[in-house]
Design a protein around this motif. Sequence first.
Motif, mmCIF file in Angstrom:
data_model
loop_
_atom_site.group_PDB
_atom_site.id
_atom_site.type_symbol
_atom_site.label_atom_id
_atom_site.label_comp_id
_atom_site.label_asym_id
_atom_site.label_seq_id
_atom_site.Cartn_x
_atom_site.Cartn_y
_atom_site.Cartn_z
ATOM 1 N N VAL A 1 34.308 23.358 3.910
ATOM 2 C CA VAL A 1 34.997 24.117 4.951
ATOM 3 C C VAL A 1 36.098 23.235 5.533
ATOM 4 O O VAL A 1 35.847 22.102 5.956
ATOM 5 C CB VAL A 1 34.029 24.568 6.054
ATOM 6 N N ILE A 2 37.323 23.755 5.534
ATOM 7 C CA ILE A 2 38.485 23.012 6.006
ATOM 8 C C ILE A 2 39.069 23.734 7.214
ATOM 9 O O ILE A 2 39.187 24.965 7.214
ATOM 10 C CB ILE A 2 39.551 22.891 4.897
ATOM 11 N N ARG A 3 39.455 22.984 8.216
ATOM 12 C CA ARG A 3 39.979 23.578 9.451
ATOM 13 C C ARG A 3 41.479 23.831 9.325
ATOM 14 O O ARG A 3 42.309 23.185 9.951
ATOM 15 C CB ARG A 3 39.662 22.659 10.635
ATOM 16 N N ARG B 1 38.269 31.011 -0.008
ATOM 17 C CA ARG B 1 37.514 31.932 0.846
ATOM 18 C C ARG B 1 38.002 31.800 2.294
ATOM 19 O O ARG B 1 37.580 30.897 3.019
ATOM 20 C CB ARG B 1 36.017 31.592 0.809
ATOM 21 N N PRO B 2 38.895 32.680 2.757
ATOM 22 C CA PRO B 2 39.299 32.636 4.169
ATOM 23 C C PRO B 2 38.110 32.950 5.083
ATOM 24 O O PRO B 2 37.311 33.831 4.787
ATOM 25 C CB PRO B 2 40.363 33.725 4.263
ATOM 26 N N MET C 1 37.085 28.196 3.380
ATOM 27 C CA MET C 1 36.171 27.472 2.496
ATOM 28 C C MET C 1 36.807 27.394 1.121
ATOM 29 O O MET C 1 37.356 28.373 0.620
ATOM 30 C CB MET C 1 34.811 28.174 2.390
ATOM 31 N N ILE C 2 36.746 26.212 0.543
ATOM 32 C CA ILE C 2 37.197 26.051 -0.838
ATOM 33 C C ILE C 2 35.973 25.764 -1.698
ATOM 34 O O ILE C 2 35.115 24.954 -1.328
ATOM 35 C CB ILE C 2 38.249 24.920 -0.960
ATOM 36 N N GLU C 3 35.868 26.466 -2.808
ATOM 37 C CA GLU C 3 34.757 26.265 -3.744
ATOM 38 C C GLU C 3 35.308 25.707 -5.055
ATOM 39 O O GLU C 3 36.321 26.199 -5.562
ATOM 40 C CB GLU C 3 34.033 27.581 -4.013
ATOM 41 N N ALA C 4 34.646 24.714 -5.609
ATOM 42 C CA ALA C 4 35.023 24.141 -6.902
ATOM 43 C C ALA C 4 33.939 24.476 -7.918
ATOM 44 O O ALA C 4 32.775 24.095 -7.737
ATOM 45 C CB ALA C 4 35.202 22.626 -6.781
ATOM 46 N N TRP C 5 34.304 25.201 -8.969
ATOM 47 C CA TRP C 5 33.374 25.666 -9.999
ATOM 48 C C TRP C 5 33.646 24.935 -11.309
ATOM 49 O O TRP C 5 34.800 24.694 -11.676
ATOM 50 C CB TRP C 5 33.555 27.161 -10.244
ATOM 51 N N SER C 6 32.574 24.620 -12.022
ATOM 52 C CA SER C 6 32.675 24.019 -13.357
ATOM 53 C C SER C 6 32.192 25.026 -14.396
ATOM 54 O O SER C 6 31.264 25.799 -14.134
ATOM 55 C CB SER C 6 31.817 22.755 -13.449
#
Length: 437
Positions: A197-199, A332-333, A340-345
């Motif tokens: 989660v980034i502000r 994800r706003p 939220m940023i999600e990193a998928w492999s």
Amino acid sequence: MKPVIDICASSLVKSDKVHRDVYTSQAVFEQEQRRFFASTWNFVAHASQISEVGDYVTLDLAGRPLLVVRQTDGTIGVFFNRCAHKGSKLYTNEFGNVGKIMQCPYHAWTYKLDGTPLGIPLRQEYKSNSFLQCESSKGLGRVGGVSVYRDFVFVRLDPEGINFEEYFGASLQWLDNMADRSPTGKLFIHGGVLRNVIRCNWKMYLENINDTVHPVSTHESVGKSAKSTWDAINKGNEKVMPMAVEQLLPFASGYDFFNQLDAEVYPNGHSALAVRMSTHTGYAYPADYVAALEKRLGKERTSDVLGKAPQNSILYPSIAVKGAPLVMRVIRPISVDRMMIEAWSFRAEGAPELLVDRAMSYNQLVFSPMSIVAHDDIHLFESVQKGLSADGNPWVSLHRGYEEEKVMEDVMACKGTSEELMRNQFKAWAHFIAEDK
């Protein structure tokens, strides 16, 4: 009830600059939730997450809770995750299996896997025509549209609007490029999802994905660390480069390197950065793996797939894919100043372990919130969010590489250092946030 304020997008987005309100205004955020995310196509799941009948995942999209389910006939259904009775969420876990039916935990209303109503306790007390005429009797609400492309599941919340193929156009080639790295054409989600989660406003992150000028200054310490490590290991002997060094050393590149990169922009905000050459171009592949790809795809297509390794390909506004390391970021706003940023492999079926190791390593080294790369970006995103609240010039410059506003074509080439990629995003944002499209 709070009145709905209509925001005029043309007052916020100009051809070469944007107003800070696009990042900081609560009213703007609420309007883009209602309109922009509802009328565009957004990624919600990958088919490999819900391989068996009854498998499900849940998520929130533009403030709407969604439920993605593998239905009895094998197709994928996407519903609003709320019971038709009182509105309770049917499922609150991130994923699971519903069994043969879906049941609300509140009053035990049940539904078939296609969302149609099945059972209601005390059914005899619902005999009036008023209930049968009520929306509650129809079952679960479906999103406006669902499209599955190469096992990537997208939805459009609105019942009417631009169709899937028209919306994404040429940008879909980068999902093909990713899936075709499997000798069987199949990808599977591998390992857990890294979340952070980034502000900051979500648009800042997507802009930065297309920014090739910031690494020289923002990630200077990363590049120096990787270079000094490699110099100490190699000592001029041309040893095999460790994977971590291979993935981090490009951050030591200067403006001369990034100035050589190209880019393609597509209608509706999509783009591909560094198509001909990128920091992933030098990845090596085992000969037997290349042969397996050639057997399925032919030599020409295999050469095209492995030869094109864009730095980032954005399917606006929800995902950014990197085909060569087989990773994807999902945007994800959460609120006007939270995302939220999600990193998928991904695991490419039939491919060597080298590829999945490369994906896992890249996400951990570059996108993990504790990595030496991501914390540089996060610090600056949060700094920008705070800085935009300061008095003074209310406009954010997007002038780099600007000549004159151009008529958008199906594919338009530009320099990789141009802010045309960001201008293209805002042009799409302004179009879809408007009431009349």
